[in-house]
Structure formats: C-alpha cells, structure tokens
Motif scaffolding. Structure first.
Motif, PDB file in Angstrom:
ATOM      1  N   THR A 152       0.842  -1.077  -0.168  1.00 15.25           N
ATOM      2  CA  THR A 152      -0.112   0.082  -0.038  1.00 15.25           C
ATOM      3  C   THR A 152       0.868   1.006   0.015  1.00 15.25           C
ATOM      4  N   SER A 153       0.461   2.401  -0.807  1.00 21.64           N
ATOM      5  CA  SER A 153       1.171   3.515  -0.810  1.00 21.64           C
ATOM      6  C   SER A 153       0.240   4.581  -0.633  1.00 21.64           C
ATOM      7  N   VAL A 154       0.786   5.918   0.429  1.00 23.94           N
ATOM      8  CA  VAL A 154       0.177   7.031   0.437  1.00 23.94           C
ATOM      9  C   VAL A 154       0.503   8.026  -0.313  1.00 23.94           C
ATOM     10  N   ARG A 155      -0.240   8.867  -1.017  1.00 28.52           N
ATOM     11  CA  ARG A 155       0.217   9.942  -1.862  1.00 28.52           C
ATOM     12  C   ARG A 155      -0.737  11.130  -1.845  1.00 28.52           C
ATOM     13  N   ALA A 156      -0.629  12.258  -2.495  1.00 29.96           N
ATOM     14  CA  ALA A 156      -1.405  13.328  -2.490  1.00 29.96           C
ATOM     15  C   ALA A 156      -2.353  12.974  -3.381  1.00 29.96           C
ATOM     16  N   ALA A 157      -3.654  13.251  -3.265  1.00 30.84           N
ATOM     17  CA  ALA A 157      -5.010  13.059  -3.930  1.00 30.84           C
ATOM     18  C   ALA A 157      -4.823  13.910  -5.199  1.00 30.84           C
ATOM     19  N   THR A 158      -5.679  13.446  -6.256  1.00 26.36           N
ATOM     20  CA  THR A 158      -5.985  14.167  -7.491  1.00 26.36           C
ATOM     21  C   THR A 158      -7.100  14.142  -7.865  1.00 26.36           C
ATOM     22  N   ALA A 159      -7.561  14.949  -8.946  1.00 29.78           N
ATOM     23  CA  ALA A 159      -8.768  14.994  -9.319  1.00 29.78           C
ATOM     24  C   ALA A 159      -9.579  13.772  -9.744  1.00 29.78           C
ATOM     25  N   ALA A 160      -8.445  12.885 -10.408  1.00 25.59           N
ATOM     26  CA  ALA A 160      -8.908  11.710 -10.893  1.00 25.59           C
ATOM     27  C   ALA A 160      -9.167  10.632  -9.876  1.00 25.59           C
ATOM     28  N   ASP A 161      -8.811  10.948  -8.347  1.00 19.35           N
ATOM     29  CA  ASP A 161      -9.252   9.970  -7.284  1.00 19.35           C
ATOM     30  C   ASP A 161     -10.599  10.246  -6.899  1.00 19.35           C
ATOM     31  N   LEU A 162     -11.423  11.121  -6.993  1.00 22.17           N
ATOM     32  CA  LEU A 162     -12.739  11.409  -6.981  1.00 22.17           C
ATOM     33  C   LEU A 162     -13.657  10.617  -6.652  1.00 22.17           C
ATOM     34  N   PRO A 163     -13.923  10.023  -8.024  1.00 23.78           N
ATOM     35  CA  PRO A 163     -14.998   8.931  -8.006  1.00 23.78           C
ATOM     36  C   PRO A 163     -14.737   7.801  -7.336  1.00 23.78           C
ATOM     37  N   ALA A 164     -13.603   7.382  -6.727  1.00 25.74           N
ATOM     38  CA  ALA A 164     -13.089   6.331  -6.064  1.00 25.74           C
ATOM     39  C   ALA A 164     -13.185   6.837  -4.394  1.00 25.74           C
ATOM     40  N   VAL A 165     -13.078   7.879  -4.297  1.00 20.80           N
ATOM     41  CA  VAL A 165     -13.160   8.619  -2.781  1.00 20.80           C
ATOM     42  C   VAL A 165     -14.598   8.614  -2.413  1.00 20.80           C
ATOM     43  N   LEU A 166     -15.644   9.070  -3.507  1.00 21.14           N
ATOM     44  CA  LEU A 166     -16.920   9.030  -3.264  1.00 21.14           C
ATOM     45  C   LEU A 166     -17.395   7.717  -2.889  1.00 21.14           C
ATOM     46  N   ALA A 167     -16.926   6.903  -3.828  1.00 19.57           N
ATOM     47  CA  ALA A 167     -17.373   5.378  -3.805  1.00 19.57           C
ATOM     48  C   ALA A 167     -17.260   4.938  -2.321  1.00 19.57           C
ATOM     49  N   LEU A 168     -16.150   4.876  -2.070  1.00 23.41           N
ATOM     50  CA  LEU A 168     -15.523   4.582  -0.419  1.00 23.41           C
ATOM     51  C   LEU A 168     -16.526   5.201   0.576  1.00 23.41           C
ATOM     52  N   ASP A 169     -16.487   6.574   0.346  1.00 21.65           N
ATOM     53  CA  ASP A 169     -17.166   7.315   1.540  1.00 21.65           C
ATOM     54  C   ASP A 169     -18.471   6.931   1.459  1.00 21.65           C
ATOM     55  N   ALA A 170     -19.224   6.719   0.229  1.00 20.38           N
ATOM     56  CA  ALA A 170     -20.709   6.286   0.367  1.00 20.38           C
ATOM     57  C   ALA A 170     -20.767   5.031   1.325  1.00 20.38           C
ATOM     58  N   VAL A 171     -19.922   4.011   1.559  1.00 20.91           N
ATOM     59  CA  VAL A 171     -19.919   2.785   2.136  1.00 20.91           C
ATOM     60  C   VAL A 171     -19.625   3.224   3.621  1.00 20.91           C
ATOM     61  N   ALA A 172     -18.741   3.914   3.841  1.00 21.07           N
ATOM     62  CA  ALA A 172     -18.222   4.473   5.155  1.00 21.07           C
ATOM     63  C   ALA A 172     -19.280   4.950   5.929  1.00 21.07           C
ATOM     64  N   PHE A 173     -19.741   6.199   5.184  1.00 20.57           N
ATOM     65  CA  PHE A 173     -20.752   7.171   5.890  1.00 20.57           C
ATOM     66  C   PHE A 173     -22.047   6.548   5.696  1.00 20.57           C
TER      67      PHE A 173
END
Length: 294
Positions: A152-173
């Motif tokens: 696993t790696s940690v990096r600065a987010a980019t605009a291309a990450d937003l769909p995956a961020v929203l998908a993960l957050d929908a499950v978590a929240f």
C-alpha cells in the motif's frame, strides 16, 4: 422596553454575509473564531439565526443544518445539526430549545443527528435524541510514524481520485456526501489517498487549518493499518499541534494516538433522533470530516 420572548423572535435563513455575526456569536460563548469552518458550513449547509434587537447586525442565536443523501421525492435522508449557539446574555431563556425545535422542523422527514457537548446533551435528550456513540478530542504534537501496510502507498490526492473517494465514502458514511467531499481539495491543507498494489483506493484522509491546531479529518479506510498510515502522513507534515477527534469504538486507534504524543479527555456524544443508529460502516469511518459535519 420589555425584551421580546423567545417565541416572538423570528428565525431567518443566514447567508455568507452573516459570517461576521456568526463569528461574533461564537466568540461571545467562548468559542474560537473559526472562519474557515463557518464559511464551509454556510456554503454546504443552511444556516439559521435570530437577529439581535439590541445590536444591529448581530445575532442572538444560530445553528446550521447540513443535508445528506436524497430520497426519491427530493428530500434529504439525513441532516446534521451543528453550531447551536445562544448569546450569553439570553442564555437559559428558551432560545436554545426554540432553535432546536426549528432544526427538527426544517429537517422534515430526514433523520437529524448531531455531536453534543456535555452542556447541550440534556436539551437534546429532552427533544428525543439518543446516544449512539462518543468522540474524544485528542491534541498535541504527533511523535510517531506508521508505514503503510505491505503493498500500500500513501500519496497526495488528485482530481482523478474523486470517483473512488466518493464510492468508498458512500459505504463508510452510509449516504451521499458528494457536495461536501468535492470541496475537500480547496478546504484541506493536505488531502491524501491510500492505494494497494493493484491501484485500488483503500482509504483517504485530509487535514485542515483551525485557529490554533491542524484538524485531521475525515479519515476513511478499509482497515486500521491504512487509517494509521494516512493519519501519520498528515500529522508528520502538519505545522504545529494537531487534533484528532477519535470515536471511542476505535480503541486501538485511540491508544495508538496517545502513544504518539496526542492527549485529552474532552468528550462529546454522537446523538440521533428518529432512528436507531447513524448510517454507514464504523469499521471504515475513523475520523469525522468535522464534529459539525459528521
């Protein structure tokens, strides 16, 4: 002249033009002047207030209602009630109850929830809110580091990450927070994601500036190790002390933060009305966006 009773004072909608009055009201009650946070709240949510008859341009009371999710009829699924404030000179006169009844009415069919201070909790219980958890506010200078899990790696987010961020957050929240999360890149001082060797997003987190500390949140991850790695990245890059509002159900994370320089014992209660619990997966939800937003 006799001051009007709480029931006679009209509640109106606030706009960003009311930001200075909101900051003055917060300062009146001993809160910090959190302009950065208030500006976000008044942009993604709807503020409500009662004008001060004796102080033109001032407020006697205020709160913010932030909607989440959308039902088929267009109404919100949940509403977060925050920043419930009453001027010191009009405290204990029923204005807090008046504002909370207005928040419940404005929520309509949506389920309202909030983070309650010890002082506010009795009123919320009286109005039908019940405890579903608690948060401990930890702060200090972070002294450790935590490497990401293998692969696993940690990096600065980019605009291309937003769909995956929203998908993960929908499950978590448990409900949609698109409008709030799309503002995260401009709101946060640092916004990071974690991804595995296959390039799949396994977590995201952010840190944002407050007057005296950098607040870490939200932190959403598939597992504790990833949450620690995201948190360590943000805390080690922050200038000065950090604050992490940790859910007491995450005992291992709580203990790890204390081991690495953070401390505190101030607690707030997570409360909800007309539902059994908050939505989502607490196993993936490690820190709120803000206690004012969930």
């Amino acid at each position: 002249m006799t001051e009007p009773s709480p029931a006679e004072l009209p509640v109106r909608r606030l706009t960003l033009d009311d930001l200075p009055a909101c900051l003055d009201l917060a300062e009146d009650r001993g809160w910090q002047r959190e302009e950065h946070k208030w500006r976000l709240l008044l942009s993604v949510g709807q503020g409500y207030g009662i004008d001060a008859p004796d102080r033109p341009g001032g407020l006697l009371a205020a709160f913010v209602l932030t909607p989440y999710g959308t039902r088929p009829d267009g109404s919100a699924e949940y509403t977060c009630v925050s920043m419930v404030l009453v001027a010191e000179r009009r405290a204990r006169q029923g204005l807090g109850r008046r504002m909370m009844r207005h928040a419940i009415a404005e929520s309509g069919s949506a389920v309202p929830f909030l983070t309650a201070t010890p002082n506010g909790r009795p009123l919320y219980e009286e109005l039908g809110f019940r405890d579903v958890g608690s948060l401990v506010f930890l702060s200090g200078t972070f002294t450790g580091e935590h490497p990401p899990p293998s692969g696993t790696s940690v990096r600065a987010a980019t605009a291309a990450d937003l769909p995956a961020v929203l998908a993960l957050d929908a499950v978590a929240f448990g409900t949609d927070r698109t409008e709030l999360l799309t503002r995260l890149p401009s709101f946060a001082s640092r916004f990071v994601v974690a991804e595995n060797g296959a390039g799949d997003l396994t977590g995201f987190a952010a840190a944002w500036p407050n007057p005296t500390v950098t607040i870490v949140g939200p932190v959403v991850a598939d597992d504790l190790a990833t949450a620690r790695a995201l948190t360590a990245d943000l805390c080690t890059r922050a200038e000065g002390p950090v604050r992490f509002d940790v859910d007491t159900r995450h005992e291992e994370l709580h203990d790890w933060l204390r081991t690495h320089g953070l401390d505190g014992d101030y607690r707030c209660s997570l409360m909800i009305r007309s539902a059994d619990d908050l939505p989502g997966d607490i196993g993936r939800r490690f820190a709120p966006y803000s206690v004012a937003l969930g």
